[in-house]
Design an enzyme around this catalytic site. Structure first.
Site, PDB file in Angstrom:
ATOM      1  N   HIS A 219      64.720  47.650   6.824  1.00 22.79           N
ATOM      2  CA  HIS A 219      63.182  47.712   6.954  1.00 22.79           C
ATOM      3  C   HIS A 219      62.446  48.124   5.676  1.00 22.79           C
ATOM      4  O   HIS A 219      63.098  49.558   5.605  1.00 22.79           O
ATOM      5  CB  HIS A 219      62.738  47.549   7.825  1.00 22.79           C
TER       6      HIS A 219
ATOM      7  N   ASP B 173      72.507  53.886  17.119  1.00 25.97           N
ATOM      8  CA  ASP B 173      74.133  53.436  17.167  1.00 25.97           C
ATOM      9  C   ASP B 173      74.472  51.845  16.399  1.00 25.97           C
ATOM     10  O   ASP B 173      75.126  52.356  15.825  1.00 25.97           O
ATOM     11  CB  ASP B 173      74.292  53.306  18.784  1.00 25.97           C
TER      12      ASP B 173
END
Ligand code: NAG
Ligand code: NAG
Ligand code: NAG
Ligand code: NAG
Ligand code: NAG
Ligand code: NAG
Ligand code: NAG
Ligand code: NAG
Length: 493
Positions: free
Chosen positions: A82, A352
């Site tokens: 983003h 992760d």
């Protein structure tokens, strides 16, 4: 010739009257010189704001960004983070608390002085709590602007791959989160412009762990205990003590420690706040409070975090990142006629499940020795502001090349990280240091870790990434529907 993002950023900066702060405003070459003698990259704050600050192009190795002579891109796959954004609610509220404490602790009355003089006027850069975690929208580093501009730039570069036959739609794949979706939409509007409404199809891919491998955010439930260096990172650096002492000396009553300067896990810090302020305002008075030496230490602690916790320092990450690499390998081997030409995917960068595992699975950028934790690595092979700043992206190009004196007519692969070509390991015998698809396939297959077995994906969950082949042509999600619901998750800081 297409303008690079950085050139555009500079142009916009000039138009907006943006003046870089005193520490690194050393550009003595405002006129055109044929070969730049200043090389200010290292002195740019943006190269030391880690994963928190505005986008900047990756420092290149000098390999041309356009396709090499005799080659044309016939398929492209991009995975993008983003754009620049506001801090998440939890981090943002904690930032406000720290600043309020600072005002409270100040004793002796009187105005703020020295480097903190701006605090006499400064206001927190998030005007309404409703903006937390959304894309920023003003100034030269506005996330929404940056995403649109990226789309428009890629239209110039890859517009020839858009199949405009009637009824055809181009899917855009988005990990299910508001700011990521908004980034994808702005990119799509930039790329398709007047045709976005009818020619693009936003496909929202659930982030649920139940998606198994059919996800942009695969999870890993492994028995590995993780990386012990990651677990032991202190984030301490002597430069933070120096900064704390300097600030405490400026105002009686202040009791800052290095932790306030850098922050421990999850806690905010002035440096982190400053990086976000750049995203939101386009400038930050806080940036001037710290020396570039201190910013270098900040950037490096962030590099260590990504390297050992979210990057190549952890084998589970390589397995997770392998899912996307394996799927794009299949796309390229099927080729544009069978699989399609444009695969734009949008993602966040959280623990992760971020893009750094994808790079780790590919082994780029190449790191010969693990990063030292007792000192800063100069030169540093794993600079996260060069790898995954806000708006960071990996672009994989499939090239159709004619024969040249050095390489036969064949299909080749090129990896582009934040607009800089990064050769794939040892394989660089194609045009423009690309790697033949045959050799890329062989090498990647040999290095990929099996996600399903490494991460104990239950048989009841999807074992492969399928959405590149089974997408929806619906335009229902091309624009926001209903009211925006703030995301309640954690970790993307
Ligand atoms: C490859 O060669 C063909 C035949 O000469 C030519 O039409 C084509 O434009 C060339 N492709 C590139 C990318 O230069
Ligand atoms: C303010 O003072 C308290 C109490 O001594 C201290 O714990 C805290 O770290 C200080 N915070 C700042 C920002 O000075
Ligand atoms: C794209 O939009 C223009 C302007 O509305 C229109 O003329 C054109 O047919 C559209 N192309 C496609 C493929 O939809
Ligand atoms: C979407 O459109 C493509 C052709 O552009 C077609 O192959 C595919 O089956 C369509 N998918 C759905 C779910 O309708
Ligand atoms: C961890 O290992 C044990 C013993 O080898 C095994 O029974 C268990 O299923 C594993 N758990 C996970 C989450 O992999
Ligand atoms: C920290 O490192 C030590 C070895 O240096 C190791 O024994 C310990 O388990 C590590 N801590 C964690 C939480 O992994
Ligand atoms: C592919 O690999 C083979 C064997 O390692 C090598 O001989 C050949 O030059 C490579 N070709 C390309 C295009 O990388
Ligand atoms: C890659 O995907 C193919 C299916 O497309 C699968 O057969 C193969 O096992 C996968 N490899 C890895 C390492 O996941």
């Amino acid at each position: 010739m297409i303008l690079s993002v950085s050139v555009l950023a500079v142009m916009i900066g000039v138009v907006a009257g943006y003046s870089p702060n005193r520490l690194w405003s050393t550009n003595r070459y405002p006129y055109n010189v044929p070969y730049d003698q200043s090389f200010q990259e290292g002195y740019s704050l943006l190269k030391h704001t880690g994963s928190y600050g505005p986008y900047s192009n990756r420092a290149s190795y000098g390999i041309g960004r356009d396709p090499p002579a005799g080659c044309a891109v016939d398929q492209v796959m991009m995975l993008r983070r983003h754009g620049e954004r506001f801090p998440q609610a939890s981090a943002g509220k904690a930032m406000m608390d720290v600043v309020q404490q600072m005002y409270k602790n100040k004793t002796g009355g009187g105005a703020w002085t020295d480097d903190l003089e701006f605090l006499n006027r400064w206001q927190f850069f998030v005007p309404e709590q409703g903006y937390f975690e959304l894309e920023s929208f003003m100034g030269p580093y506005a996330g929404l602007l940056e995403s649109y501009r990226h789309g428009a730039e890629y239209r110039t570069r890859y517009g020839h791959l858009w199949d405009q036959s009637p009824g055809k739609r181009v899917p855009i794949f988005v990990a299910d989160m508001e700011r990521v979706t908004q980034t994808a939409r702005k990119f799509g509007e930039g790329f398709f412009a007047w045709n976005y409404t009818t020619s693009a199809a936003i496909n929202i891919i659930s982030e649920s762990g139940k998606m198994g491998a059919n996800s942009l955010t695969p999870r890993c439930q492994s028995n590995s205990t993780g990386n012990s260096v990651c677990a032991n990172l202190t984030n301490y650096h002597p430069q933070f003590d120096i900064a704390a002492a300097r600030l405490n000396g400026m105002s009686p009553g202040l009791k800052l420690s290095w932790i306030d300067i850098f922050a421990l896990m999850g806690k905010p810090s002035y440096l982190k706040m400053s990086a976000f302020e750049l995203n939101v305002r386009g400038y930050s008075d806080w940036a001037n409070v710290f020396t570039l030496d201190e910013w270098v230490a900040f950037g490096y602690q962030n590099d260590l975090d990504f390297y050992y916790c979210n990057g190549p320092g952890n084998a589970d990450n390589k397995a997770v990142g392998g899912v996307y690499i394996n799927a794009t390998l299949t796309l390229m081997n099927q080729g544009p006629e069978k699989a399609g030409t444009l695969f734009f995917s949008f993602h966040k960068s959280s623990h992760d499940t971020n893009i750094t595992p994808v790079l780790a699975a590919l082994g780029i950028p190449y790191v010969e020795k693990d990063l030292p934790t007792d000192r800063i690595a100069f030169p540093n092979p794993y600079t996260i502001s060069d790898i995954m700043p806000m708006g960071g992206h990996l672009t994989i190009e499939r090239l159709a090349c004619n024969a040249t004196a050095a390489a036969p007519k064949d299909t080749y692969v090129r990896l582009v990280l934040n607009e800089a070509v990064v050769p794939f390991g040892a394989c660089q015998d194609g045009p423009g240091y690309s790697c033949s698809l045959g050799n890329y396939t062989r090498l990647v297959q040999a290095m990929l870790l099996d996600y399903v077995s490494t991460c104990n994906v239950p048989a009841s969950q999807p074992q492969y990434l399928k959405f590149f082949w089974e997408y929806s042509n619906s335009t229902d999600w091309n624009y926001q529907r209903g009211e925006y619901i703030p995301w309640q998750g954690s970790s993307d800081v």
